[in-house]
Scaffold this active site. Sequence first.
Site, PDB file in Angstrom:
ATOM      1  N   LYS A 250      58.344   8.889 -10.205  1.00 42.33           N
ATOM      2  CA  LYS A 250      58.735   9.067  -8.797  1.00 42.33           C
ATOM      3  C   LYS A 250      58.865  10.525  -8.342  1.00 42.33           C
ATOM      4  O   LYS A 250      59.809  10.868  -7.631  1.00 42.33           O
ATOM      5  CB  LYS A 250      60.069   8.355  -8.533  1.00 42.33           C
ATOM      6  CG  LYS A 250      60.029   6.868  -8.736  1.00 42.33           C
ATOM      7  CD  LYS A 250      61.382   6.228  -8.492  1.00 42.33           C
ATOM      8  CE  LYS A 250      62.360   6.552  -9.592  1.00 42.33           C
ATOM      9  NZ  LYS A 250      63.564   5.724  -9.538  1.00 42.33           N
TER      10      LYS A 250
ATOM     11  N   ASP B 223      68.912   1.590 -12.327  1.00 42.58           N
ATOM     12  CA  ASP B 223      69.278   1.062 -11.000  1.00 42.58           C
ATOM     13  C   ASP B 223      69.075  -0.457 -10.877  1.00 42.58           C
ATOM     14  O   ASP B 223      69.813  -1.128 -10.146  1.00 42.58           O
ATOM     15  CB  ASP B 223      68.556   1.801  -9.861  1.00 42.58           C
ATOM     16  CG  ASP B 223      67.048   1.873 -10.029  1.00 42.58           C
ATOM     17  OD1 ASP B 223      66.549   1.480 -11.103  1.00 42.58           O
ATOM     18  OD2 ASP B 223      66.362   2.326  -9.089  1.00 42.58           O
TER      19      ASP B 223
HETATM   20  C1  BGC Z   1      61.537   3.836 -12.881  1.00 38.60           C
HETATM   21  C2  BGC Z   1      62.553   2.751 -13.132  1.00 38.60           C
HETATM   22  C3  BGC Z   1      63.336   2.461 -11.865  1.00 38.60           C
HETATM   23  C4  BGC Z   1      62.385   2.191 -10.698  1.00 38.60           C
HETATM   24  C5  BGC Z   1      63.105   1.909  -9.397  1.00 38.60           C
HETATM   25  C6  BGC Z   1      60.698   3.526 -11.656  1.00 38.60           C
HETATM   26  O1  BGC Z   1      59.850   4.598 -11.384  1.00 38.60           O
HETATM   27  O2  BGC Z   1      60.702   3.990 -14.004  1.00 38.60           O
HETATM   28  O3  BGC Z   1      63.431   3.104 -14.182  1.00 38.60           O
HETATM   29  O4  BGC Z   1      64.167   1.352 -12.069  1.00 38.60           O
HETATM   30  O5  BGC Z   1      61.531   3.292 -10.537  1.00 38.60           O
HETATM   31  O6  BGC Z   1      63.882   2.969  -8.981  1.00 38.60           O
END
Ligand code: BGC
Length: 460
Positions: free
Chosen positions: A155, A191
């Site tokens: 992200k 989360d």
């Molecule tokens: C992450 C997860 C997270 C999800 C939602 C993903 O990019 O790898 O750990 O739960 O995003 O935030």
Amino acid sequence: EVIVVKHLEPFRLSLEKLKEVSTRLRKDMIRGLGKHTHHRAAVKMLPTFVRATPDGTEKGDFLALDLGGTNFRVLHVRVMEEEQKMVKMDSQLCAIPQEIMLGTGEQLFDHIAACLSEFLDSQNLKGQTLPMGFTFSFPCEQKEIDKSILIRWTKGFNCSGVEGEDVVKLLKEAIHRRGDYDISSVAMVNDTVGTMMSCGYRDQTCEIGMIIGTGTNACYMEEMKNVKRVEGEDGQMCINTEWGGFGDDGSLEDILTEFDKVVDRTSINPGVHTFEKMISGMYLGEIVRLVLMKLTEKKLLFKGEVSEALRTKETFETKFISMIEDGLENAKKILTELGLTWDLVDARVVRLVCETISSRSARLCAAALATIVDRIRANRGLPHLKTTVGVDGTVYKKHPKMQLSMHFLAPDCKIKFLVSEDGSGKGAAMVTAVAQRLALQSRLLEESDGEEDEEEKVRS
Ligand code: BGC
């Protein structure tokens, strides 16, 4: 418009195809859980060391930290048993500027420690050591509830020196560098887990957590006997599936479009989180932009004229998609803002593109969720399962259409969706509260066992 439809065809996944995707995910989940297969598994199936969902008797005051998007938050949360609710007493938000998201780990954790210090000061909490939960929304290999090693950033984060390290250790080191306060143990929480746990306090049948926001992921309660990587056969453990990585071994090749491939190639983490890049908010807008560019080049839109804005990466924001789906008036405004010369047909075509991309996202998520729900059903040997999914994330909230597909994809399961109210904030407090309850219960159990032994002795 007929020609346009032809270009959008690769995004339209039939029910048959979705069922196939679901079957592939089922196999990948088994691989991820296996003792000898998990190392190379695309779907990581990470143990979370969360062994129970709330039973409604939890209570107390907690600190919760939350890092997962462009902000870091600290919250003081009170869990109130009498009213069965969690109240945010106070909170503070610190923005994470781009240069920190892409800087060093030390800079990131110093920034977090500073924000926490300010909050503790403002709340007069520096002398106390409230139990603390940390929602850290990235894939982590947990060794224990308070030892959590970052596998990789996702992200848009890419801080150096954090991958492969224990996040709790990095946080504590940053706090020690300051020297003005200290913390005790920290429960680390994804989360999705926070979402499941905070929804679970309201509805005790909730045993799945799902996020469709900037990123996407889900967790669920698995039987311990299937979690081969952790000692013990009894009871359950929450598994963080990290389904965003589904397809990283090439298993989704047949449904990837040319546009998905460009999004991946131009991202800061090419080759990983394939499924996430087809679904979540960080990428949907960019997919739409690439499709609009192609249609314009083919002279099917805007009389073949591309604007400077449309040509620029990430200028088509994901929020535009739901705005455009809401009405043609919005579409017209947004197209004008993007410097495009449009007519009514153009506006309609753009809306069709948006609908196509967002429904593919919803349908893929539905297929993945169906896999999890049906696994829980099969684990328990039930013909039918009724269960609740705690959900969060802007993409879900704006496009709740995935509910429709569930009926077809998991026909033996009846699913209730519960939208979480700040699960990633309050959920970390709930994880800590449940851990405290379990510790207390096992202490009481040991004591009463001890007393029984005493009685035995007296009798004999
Ligand atoms: C992450 C997860 C997270 C999800 C939602 C993903 O990019 O790898 O750990 O739960 O995003 O935030």
